[in-house]
Motif scaffolding. Structure first.
Motif, mmCIF file in Angstrom:
data_model
loop_
_atom_site.group_PDB
_atom_site.id
_atom_site.type_symbol
_atom_site.label_atom_id
_atom_site.label_comp_id
_atom_site.label_asym_id
_atom_site.label_seq_id
_atom_site.Cartn_x
_atom_site.Cartn_y
_atom_site.Cartn_z
ATOM 1 N N GLN A 41 35.436 35.122 53.596
ATOM 2 C CA GLN A 41 36.041 34.982 52.263
ATOM 3 C C GLN A 41 35.438 33.788 51.534
ATOM 4 O O GLN A 41 35.178 33.839 50.338
ATOM 5 N N PHE A 44 31.964 34.606 50.193
ATOM 6 C CA PHE A 44 32.033 35.437 48.993
ATOM 7 C C PHE A 44 32.358 34.598 47.762
ATOM 8 O O PHE A 44 31.775 34.769 46.698
ATOM 9 N N LEU A 45 33.339 33.717 47.926
ATOM 10 C CA LEU A 45 33.930 33.076 46.749
ATOM 11 C C LEU A 45 33.195 31.808 46.336
ATOM 12 O O LEU A 45 33.280 31.401 45.186
ATOM 13 N N PRO A 52 29.536 30.997 47.280
ATOM 14 C CA PRO A 52 28.323 31.225 48.075
ATOM 15 C C PRO A 52 27.371 30.032 48.120
ATOM 16 O O PRO A 52 26.570 29.934 49.038
ATOM 17 N N LYS A 66 35.548 26.630 42.852
ATOM 18 C CA LYS A 66 35.175 27.702 43.788
ATOM 19 C C LYS A 66 35.548 27.339 45.219
ATOM 20 O O LYS A 66 35.997 28.194 45.989
ATOM 21 N N LEU A 95 37.955 25.373 46.166
ATOM 22 C CA LEU A 95 39.411 25.488 46.309
ATOM 23 C C LEU A 95 39.832 26.950 46.421
ATOM 24 O O LEU A 95 40.764 27.304 47.144
ATOM 25 N N ARG A 96 39.122 27.787 45.700
ATOM 26 C CA ARG A 96 39.409 29.225 45.789
ATOM 27 C C ARG A 96 39.119 29.711 47.215
ATOM 28 O O ARG A 96 39.899 30.462 47.809
ATOM 29 N N ALA A 131 41.838 28.441 49.627
ATOM 30 C CA ALA A 131 43.102 29.172 49.538
ATOM 31 C C ALA A 131 42.971 30.545 50.176
ATOM 32 O O ALA A 131 43.915 31.072 50.757
ATOM 33 N N ALA A 132 41.771 31.129 50.074
ATOM 34 C CA ALA A 132 41.581 32.502 50.541
ATOM 35 C C ALA A 132 41.365 32.596 52.040
ATOM 36 O O ALA A 132 41.537 33.668 52.612
ATOM 37 N N PRO A 164 53.993 19.535 46.873
ATOM 38 C CA PRO A 164 55.408 19.493 46.513
ATOM 39 C C PRO A 164 56.082 18.360 47.273
ATOM 40 O O PRO A 164 55.588 17.932 48.315
ATOM 41 N N ASP A 193 30.362 36.785 43.342
ATOM 42 C CA ASP A 193 30.411 35.543 42.566
ATOM 43 C C ASP A 193 29.703 35.715 41.223
ATOM 44 O O ASP A 193 30.193 35.294 40.185
ATOM 45 N N ILE A 247 44.934 30.266 41.596
ATOM 46 C CA ILE A 247 44.358 30.407 42.938
ATOM 47 C C ILE A 247 45.462 30.471 43.982
ATOM 48 O O ILE A 247 45.541 31.405 44.784
ATOM 49 N N ARG A 248 46.358 29.483 43.946
ATOM 50 C CA ARG A 248 47.443 29.487 44.936
ATOM 51 C C ARG A 248 48.505 30.519 44.592
ATOM 52 O O ARG A 248 49.139 31.094 45.459
ATOM 53 N N GLU A 265 47.682 33.828 46.049
ATOM 54 C CA GLU A 265 47.873 33.843 47.506
ATOM 55 C C GLU A 265 49.358 34.049 47.847
ATOM 56 O O GLU A 265 49.703 34.815 48.746
ATOM 57 N N ASP A 281 53.779 26.838 45.672
ATOM 58 C CA ASP A 281 53.357 25.546 46.211
ATOM 59 C C ASP A 281 53.266 25.548 47.734
ATOM 60 O O ASP A 281 52.963 24.524 48.333
ATOM 61 N N ALA A 295 38.786 42.234 49.756
ATOM 62 C CA ALA A 295 39.704 41.134 49.462
ATOM 63 C C ALA A 295 39.170 40.135 48.425
ATOM 64 O O ALA A 295 39.906 39.765 47.510
ATOM 65 N N PRO A 296 37.923 39.698 48.537
ATOM 66 C CA PRO A 296 37.479 38.684 47.565
ATOM 67 C C PRO A 296 37.502 39.211 46.132
ATOM 68 O O PRO A 296 37.835 38.479 45.205
ATOM 69 N N ARG A 329 41.135 39.339 44.931
ATOM 70 C CA ARG A 329 41.631 38.002 44.601
ATOM 71 C C ARG A 329 41.157 37.580 43.214
ATOM 72 O O ARG A 329 41.948 37.127 42.389
ATOM 73 N N LEU A 330 39.861 37.733 42.971
ATOM 74 C CA LEU A 330 39.320 37.315 41.675
ATOM 75 C C LEU A 330 39.947 38.139 40.559
ATOM 76 O O LEU A 330 40.334 37.602 39.517
ATOM 77 N N GLN A 354 43.471 36.992 39.937
ATOM 78 C CA GLN A 354 43.506 35.655 39.324
ATOM 79 C C GLN A 354 43.146 35.728 37.847
ATOM 80 O O GLN A 354 43.828 35.151 36.995
ATOM 81 N N PHE A 355 42.086 36.464 37.547
ATOM 82 C CA PHE A 355 41.645 36.531 36.148
ATOM 83 C C PHE A 355 42.659 37.296 35.301
ATOM 84 O O PHE A 355 43.017 36.862 34.203
#
Ligand SMILES: Cc1cc2nc3c(=O)[nH]c(=O)nc-3n(C[C@H](O)[C@H](O)[C@H](O)COP(=O)(O)OP(=O)(O)OC[C@H]3O[C@@H](n4cnc5c(N)ncnc54)[C@H](O)[C@@H]3O)c2cc1C
Ligand code: SF4
Lengths: 536, 408
Positions: free
Chosen positions: A15, A18-19, A21, A45, A47-48, A51-52, A69, B113, B276-277, B280, B337, B356-357, B360-361, B364-365
């Motif tokens: 993952q 991919f996100l 590269p 990217k 951070l993405r 998370a993934a 938090p 990407d 992003i979070r 998820e 969070d 999956a990738p 996700r994108l 998100q978008f």
């Protein structure tokens, strides 16, 4: 920003690759290489990717993360003077040291924390030094570990601890300072074992690889296109370096005293597979061959004489003969130390020379030698990244907990290595085994899993480009499951009859399963004795 | 008549809008054996372990005959072999590697990407289309056309052919859990049509290859050889169906959840990187794929006090695992969070979702753009009408209203 991937956890889901590269790259089917210091413009990217990650193996600096938090206040943090205002000193400020420090703060320790490390730099990650750094994918100075939490420590960098006085509870430093403590963590790790002949080891062109500085000079030499590199020893580091040379197009000779590469860690059966791969890639692998001497001219390495009677022209030699534990500073401290490290109990508390457990000195990482309930309570050192992390966390927890709140360190050790595009992972303690059986896949296609057994129970497993299955084998080890695993599995190999694992003979008493281990989180892990011998 | 089992109730359309209380009951026991012989696994750790267990098989030919008879035939139309989704290694690994070669790392590492700007442009265009309106169906207007445009582009399916697919995809999806004989027949017919179409399309791409994945499959020889014959068609069919039916639910379920949590929707408008979070946590909380209905075991597997019997069907309750309080504190709380969330929504182990990738994108978008551009959005029917499938769960329509569409 700083990134580290816990490759013990990583299952190669790609993952991240991919996100982002530019920062993460898959090598072969499932091995991952990452840039430990991706440029800031990749922050989103990365951070993405973090998370993934399906197993949450990818870690970045806390400063790069969104504000966390508010945490629920730790009940235990209240009341106890040690947690509030104790003095904790950590000697050895690298992986285990940093992880312990972060854990102490995470568990609500608010006292003073001193980090003593003889290296000048911030704590950094070593595995990339023989992989990404040598391939030029990352700069050796850029492997600093991300800071997962503010640790608010008093850092003493570039200064070694020279002595420990357990009567006064102080550590002496090379610059004459003394630092007092209520709790001490020893995480001084190992250093590279040099070539034993000092004049030869001093030749220009002879390298070891343990530190950022080592890695930087070696990389520079490899960039200058040496005519031939000699690797002395083909354990994991030696094999990884051979792979790097092949990738860089540099002719390479490997001198291995044993019958095959990786024999000490994974045995002769797997060693032969590894030997085959090396030779396929054009490595001049000399097994059952020792280096007799290194010869130089004008202080520069020129030739190497091997025990097979040949002399080869080389301008770079990489000494990959394992490590020496950094325990000299503890001589005279009254702790149970020796060439095998610092002995401690399963809760990481150091033993004194009488074999009595101390209550204020703890040990973690490569330097620790700990009894393994799963393996007859033998004392073992695990020089693995993941072990350093989990041991540090248990040690930190125990340092600020008392009595029954303490945890045993019952992790099944795991290791990974990346060579010639192959992702090799292992769990458990393969060298304990007397037998090995291929359980899934095919050796020929280099996608397989093998289980290791000792007297009819599973003690380890290794996967070759099949890492997603290892968690299952870890469970088998914890449950002291019968060997060979007596059930049908998907992708059965042509032959799963156990054969001798072919480890070099070491006499070891009491390897029988005496316990099963249960629980998932460190707080839940427990060993239970099993009285009946398991056979099937 | 006997009381319907929990699993029956979950499959029952009446409970589609809110299956969560049923999952909670289901988790009181990690494994249930149904009267029909199916084993239902619902707790996080057990699901996680099972999906890493080499005794678990995805190959339907390992089902005992009495169970296999009730399922769609393993063979596809024209004898096309099963896709890698319903195969075990080594076949699975090889087919998946070959499929991956045109889609991502290591062979085409930056394909997805590099598509990010195009993805943003597509979703922006779809929202632009709402400019003069004050209402929309989130499914028909955004959540469906977006991923479908993307998968068609990636595969090289001409956009004008797309409308034919939805008619084929629905019967395939509807036959996923406990199908009736009629549903099975409809599925077989749909697959036949789709495979005919793909055959023609492949002919065209072979004659005139482009940059798309189908052209890649037809022309590119990797270490595992070329994707050919039945394997080509079963792979393409899998990618097309998955590309049509999963992200649409993620986006729709996501939007519905955001509307139910206005404070989170507000954060999405203002906090950079929040999506992003958020996505998820959405994946954990309202996943698209709720059940993996087609697993079996090649050997008995003991889990706690229950033993899953070799050759019996196994239903893996992914969505239930995602709300297991043993794994997630306050699992029914939607909390973007959360950190270190390991969820099951893309499965885990070797069958981890290939797309999956991309999902996700896309989510998100899409969610960020919707949040930023729709002024005062409202959901007009809550709960909305749901699709029939208990496996791929999501609203079939989500009527919304808004005051205005802000410029991009
Ligand atoms: C090149 C290389 C590749 C590796 N690859 C892998 C891999 O692929 N997979 C894997 O699982 N593991 C790998 N490892 C092993 C892994 O890096 C170690 O297990 C891990 O670093 C151990 O951490 P540690 O904190 O215990 O020890 P170390 O990282 O060795 O840290 C000990 C620190 O203490 C300092 N120190 C020593 N003596 C003193 C003193 N007297 N006073 C103050 N400071 C002192 C040292 O200078 C050092 O900074 C690799 C190691 C190397 C070197
Ligand atoms: S498991 Fe995580 S770190 Fe490893 S390849 Fe997958 S996403 Fe990357």
């Amino acid at each position: 920003m700083h990134v580290v991937v816990d490759l013990t956890k990583c299952e190669g889901y790609a993952q991240c690759a991919f996100l982002a590269p530019e920062a993460f790259r898959m090598v072969g089917d499932e091995a991952l290489m990452f840039d430990p210091a991706p440029p800031d413009e990749l922050r989103e990217k990365v951070l993405r990717a973090a998370a993934a990650c399906p197993v949450q193996a990818l870690q970045v600096d806390v400063a790069d993360l969104p504000a966390p938090p508010p945490v629920e206040t730790m009940a235990a943090a209240k009341g106890e003077p040690l947690r509030r205002e104790g003095r904790i000193v950590i000697v050895g400020a690298s992986l285990a040291g940093l992880k312990a420090a972060e854990r102490l703060r995470a568990e609500g320790f608010t006292g003073s924390l001193t980090m003593i490390g003889d290296e000048p730099d911030e704590p950094y990650d070593r595995p990339p030094l023989s992989k990404q750094v040598q391939l030029g994918w990352a700069h050796s100075a850029d492997t600093a570990l991300p800071r997962r939490r503010e640790i608010d420590a008093d850092w003493k960098r570039g200064v070694a601890a020279t002595a420990l006085d357990l009567e006064r509870n102080v550590v002496s430093l090379a610059d004459g300072q003394e630092v007092g403590f209520d709790r001490l963590l020893i995480s001084t790790g190992v250093r590279a074992r040099p070539w034993p002949v000092p004049q030869e080891a001093a030749l220009d062109g002879v390298f070891t690889i343990r530190t950022q500085a080592d890695a930087a000079v070696l990389r520079e030499r490899l960039m200058n296109k040496p005519n031939r590199v000699l690797i002395i020893g083909s354990g994991f580091t030696g094999s990884e370096m051979a792979s790097v040379c092949v990738d860089l197009g540099i002719p390479v000779t490997v001198a291995e005293a044993g019958p095959a590469p990786l024999v000490g860690a994974l045995g002769g059966v797997i060693g032969r597979i590894s030997a085959g791969i090396m030779r396929e890639h054009g490595v001049d692998l000399r097994t059952n061959t020792r280096l007799n001497s290194l010869r130089g001219e004008d202080g520069r390495l020129r030739r190497a004489q091997l025990s097979d009677g040949t002399t080869i022209d080389v301008d770079v030699a990489v000494v990959a003969l394992g490590g020496i534990r950094n325990v000299e500073w503890l001589e005279g401290s009254g702790l149970a130390v020796g060439v095998w490290g610092v002995a401690c109990d399963a809760g990481c508390r150091a033993f004194d020379a009488n074999g009595l457990v101390t209550d204020n000195v703890f040990v973690a990482g490569d330097v620790a030698r700990q009894p393994q309930p799963m393996f007859g309570y033998q004392f073992l050192s695990m020089e693995h990244w993941g072990n350093a992390v989990t041991q540090a966390e248990v040690a930190a927890h125990n340092m600020i907990s008392s009595g029954s709140d303490r945890w045993p360190h019952l992790e099944v050790s795991a290791f990974w290595s990346l060579q010639f595009g192959h992702n090799i992972k292992s769990v458990g303690v393969p060298p304990m085994a007397d037998q090995i059986a291929i359980t899934q896949g095919s050796v020929e296609s280099r996608h397989f899993v093998a289980a290791y057994g000792y007297k009819g129970r599973v003690v380890g497993a290794v996967s070759w480009n099949q890492g997603k299955w290892l968690g299952f084998y870890q469970q088998l080890i914890e449950q002291a499951a019968p060997f060979p695993p007596p059930y049908d599995m998907i992708d059965p190999p042509p032959d799963r009859t156990p054969v001798p694992a072919e480890f070099p003979e070491i006499a070891r008493p009491g390897r029988d399963a005496t316990v099963v281990v249960t629980g998932h989180d460190p707080s839940e892990r427990r060993a239970t004795l099993v009285r009946t011998a398991r056979r099937h | 008549m006997t009381e319907p089992s929990l699993y029956d109730q979950i499959l029952d359309f009446a409970n589609r809008a809110d299956p969560w209380p049923l999952y909670e009951k289901l988790r009181s026991q990690p494994v249930w054996q149904e009267a029909d012989g199916t084993f239902v696994v619902s707790t996080f750790r057990e699901i996680y372990a099972l999906q890493h267990d080499p005794r678990l098989s995805s190959d339907l030919t390992n089902l005992l005959p009495e169970f296999a008879a009730k399922l769609p035939p393993a063979q596809g139309p024209g004898g096309a072999p099963p896709s890698f989704l319903v195969s075990d290694p080594p076949r699975h690994d090889t087919l998946r590697r070959v499929a991956m070669r045109q889609f991502g790392p290591p062979h085409r590492p930056d394909l997805i990407d590099k598509m990010a700007p195009a993805l943003k442009a597509i979703v922006t265009g779809l929202i632009d289309n709402l400019a003069d309106k004050q209402g929309a169906d989130l499914v028909d207007d955004v959540a469906y056309p977006f991923p479908v445009a993307v998968i068609c582009h990636l595969l090289g399916v001409p956009p004008e052919d797309e409308p034919r697919f939805s008619a084929w995809v629905d019967p395939i999806v509807n036959a996923l859990a406990r199908p009736t004989p009629e549903q099975l027949q409809a599925r077989t017919d749909a697959r036949q049509h789709m495979s005919n179409y793909l055959f023609e399309l492949a002919q065209r791409r072979r004659a005139e290859p482009g940059e798309d994945m189908i052209s890649g499959y037809l022309t590119d020889d990797g270490p595992d050889g070329r994707l050919e014959g039945g394997d080509l068609f079963s792979t393409l069919m899998l990618l097309l169906v998955a590309g049509h039916e999963t992200t649409v639910n993620l986006i729709t379920n996501g939007w519905l959840t955001l509307q139910r949590h206005p404070e989170v929707l507000q954060r999405l408008r203002t906090e950079p990187g929040f999506s992003i979070r958020l996505v998820e946590e959405l994946l954990r909380y309202e996943p698209s794929v709720h059940i993996l209905p087609f697993r079996t075991a090649v050997a008995d597997i003991a889990i706690g006090d229950t033993t899953i019997r070799k050759g019996h069907p196994i239903a893996v309750m992914l969505a239930s695992g995602n709300r297991d309080p043993e794994q997630f504190p306050h699992p029914d709380r939607f909390d973007p969070d959360r950190t270190d969330t390991v969820h099951l929504s893309f499965a885990t182990g070797i069958h981890y979702c290939l797309g999956a990738p991309l999902a996700r994108l896309e989510a998100q978008f899409a969610l960020t753009q919707l949040a930023k551009r729709l002024r005062n959005p409202r959901v007009l029917a809550d709960p909305p009408p749901y699709r029939p499938s208990p496996v791929l769960r999501g609203p079939i329509h989500l009527p919304i209203a808004f005051d205005e569409v802000c410029p991009a």
